[in-house]
Design an enzyme around this catalytic site. Structure first.
Site, short mmCIF file in Angstrom:
data_model
loop_
_atom_site.label_atom_id
_atom_site.label_comp_id
_atom_site.label_asym_id
_atom_site.label_seq_id
_atom_site.Cartn_x
_atom_site.Cartn_y
_atom_site.Cartn_z
N GLU A 39 0.76 -1.32 -0.03
CA GLU A 39 0.16 0.15 0.02
C GLU A 39 0.75 1.24 0.16
OE1 GLU A 39 -1.82 3.25 1.15
OE2 GLU A 39 -0.85 2.13 2.81
N SER A 40 0.47 2.32 -0.66
CA SER A 40 1.51 3.45 -1.07
C SER A 40 1.63 4.32 -0.02
CB SER A 40 1.10 4.21 -2.53
OG SER A 40 -0.27 4.61 -2.09
N LYS A 41 0.67 4.61 0.90
CA LYS A 41 0.91 5.58 1.78
C LYS A 41 1.73 4.93 3.01
CE LYS A 41 -1.30 8.24 5.35
NZ LYS A 41 -2.50 9.08 5.93
N CYS A 64 -8.89 5.68 -5.97
CA CYS A 64 -8.51 4.97 -4.94
C CYS A 64 -9.56 4.21 -4.33
CB CYS A 64 -7.64 5.87 -4.15
SG CYS A 64 -7.23 5.26 -2.58
N ASP A 117 -6.72 8.58 -9.86
CA ASP A 117 -5.63 8.23 -10.40
C ASP A 117 -5.45 8.25 -11.75
OD1 ASP A 117 -4.61 7.44 -7.69
OD2 ASP A 117 -5.81 5.65 -7.72
N GLU A 158 -2.40 -1.33 -9.59
CA GLU A 158 -1.99 -2.86 -10.10
C GLU A 158 -3.42 -3.63 -10.53
OE1 GLU A 158 0.73 -1.65 -6.28
OE2 GLU A 158 -1.39 -1.26 -7.22
N GLY A 190 2.52 11.88 -3.52
CA GLY A 190 3.29 11.53 -2.09
C GLY A 190 4.95 11.21 -2.44
#
Length: 276
Positions: free
Chosen positions: A82-84, A183, A190, A223, A252
């Site tokens: 997860e990106s965050k 998201c 996105d 993804e 971010g």
């Protein structure tokens, strides 16, 4: 099982002033793949290519160091990251001392591999290595200027995909910059450019563009969107060879660029596009 709604996304989270691999949050790939009838042996190859533009740490004497980094997370890893949580994890390096660049690289590679369950390749880049980096473009025919009406923006509609069964097989690269998804937790948009490389019966370009635009209100991680596009094209168009890659805009300090292909060894590289 970790889910997106258990992640740090959309929540106020306190980071760490010192190195903390516990900040990384995996999300299992299997549930979303089950929606695409992927079970057992994967009908695809590929990786998720991350570019991290905000990376800093302290050297052994306490002086700040900066670099950028690239991570290749194999698509056969059990989990995506997860990106965050990855952003929070990288921030935990800011006040931590490391002996050298290689220690930083090896630490990140070890931690990402453990969390994802795959063998993650990590490269660090000094800023002077990036001076001559040029903005690239995705090779192929851009379909965005087709003259057509569109009124379907979700959910993704594979019924738009069709081929000309009377025509001879072709080899084509088709490109669109109109891919947008959201998201699944925060609803934030996105944005991406997508390239479809295939050999097979000609794909109807108007239908393909309508299909890509039908992701506009769709909620999924980068993804998962790329895998859905790949599987839908494979099922509806039956190409002999297929590769799909999407280059997403940065958020971010991170951009995520998944690619999926029917054959191994077809890595599209890591070009930096105009919106990246």
């Amino acid at each position: 099982m970790h889910t997106a709604h258990d992640s740090p996304l959309g929540k106020t989270v306190t980071g760490s002033d010192c190195y903390d691999p516990g900040l990384l949050f995996p999300i299992a790939r299997a549930p979303k793949r089950a929606e695409l009838y992927i079970d057992g042996t994967l009908p695809l190859h590929g990786a998720d290519i991350w570019n991290a533009w905000e990376l800093s740490w302290l050297d052994a004497r306490g002086k700040p160091q900066v670099a950028t980094a690239t991570f290749h997370v194999p698509c056969d890893s059990p989990s995506l990251i997860e990106s965050k949580s990855l952003k929070l994890y990288l921030n935990s390096f800011n006040e931590t001392r490391f002996d050298d660049h290689e220690t930083v690289r090896a630490t990140i590679a070890r931690d990402l591999s453990l969390v994802s369950g795959g063998d993650v390749d990590v490269a660090l880049h000094a800023l002077d290595e990036l001076v001559d980096t040029r903005i690239a473009s995705l090779a192929g025919i851009c379909i965005d200027n087709l003259d057509l009406d569109i009124d379907h923006y979700g959910p993704p509609c594979p019924d738009f995909l069709r081929v000309d069964t009377r025509a001879a097989a072709v080899e084509e690269n088709l490109v669109s910059h109109l891919l947008k998804s959201n998201c699944p937790v925060t609803g934030q948009p996105d944005w991406a450019s997508v390239q479809i490389v295939y050999r097979g019966m000609p794909i109807d370009r108007a239908g393909l563009l309508r299909y890509l635009v039908s992701f506009r209100r769709h909620d999924d991680f980068h993804e998962q969107c790329v895998e859905r596009i790949y599987i839908d094209l494979l099922a509806r168009c039956a190409p002999e060879h297929l590769r799909v890659q999407a280059r997403y805009t940065r958020r971010g300090g991170l951009d995520i660029n998944p690619w999926r292909a029917s054959a191994a060894g077809t890595d599209p590289g890591n070009p930096r596009l105009a919106r990246q």
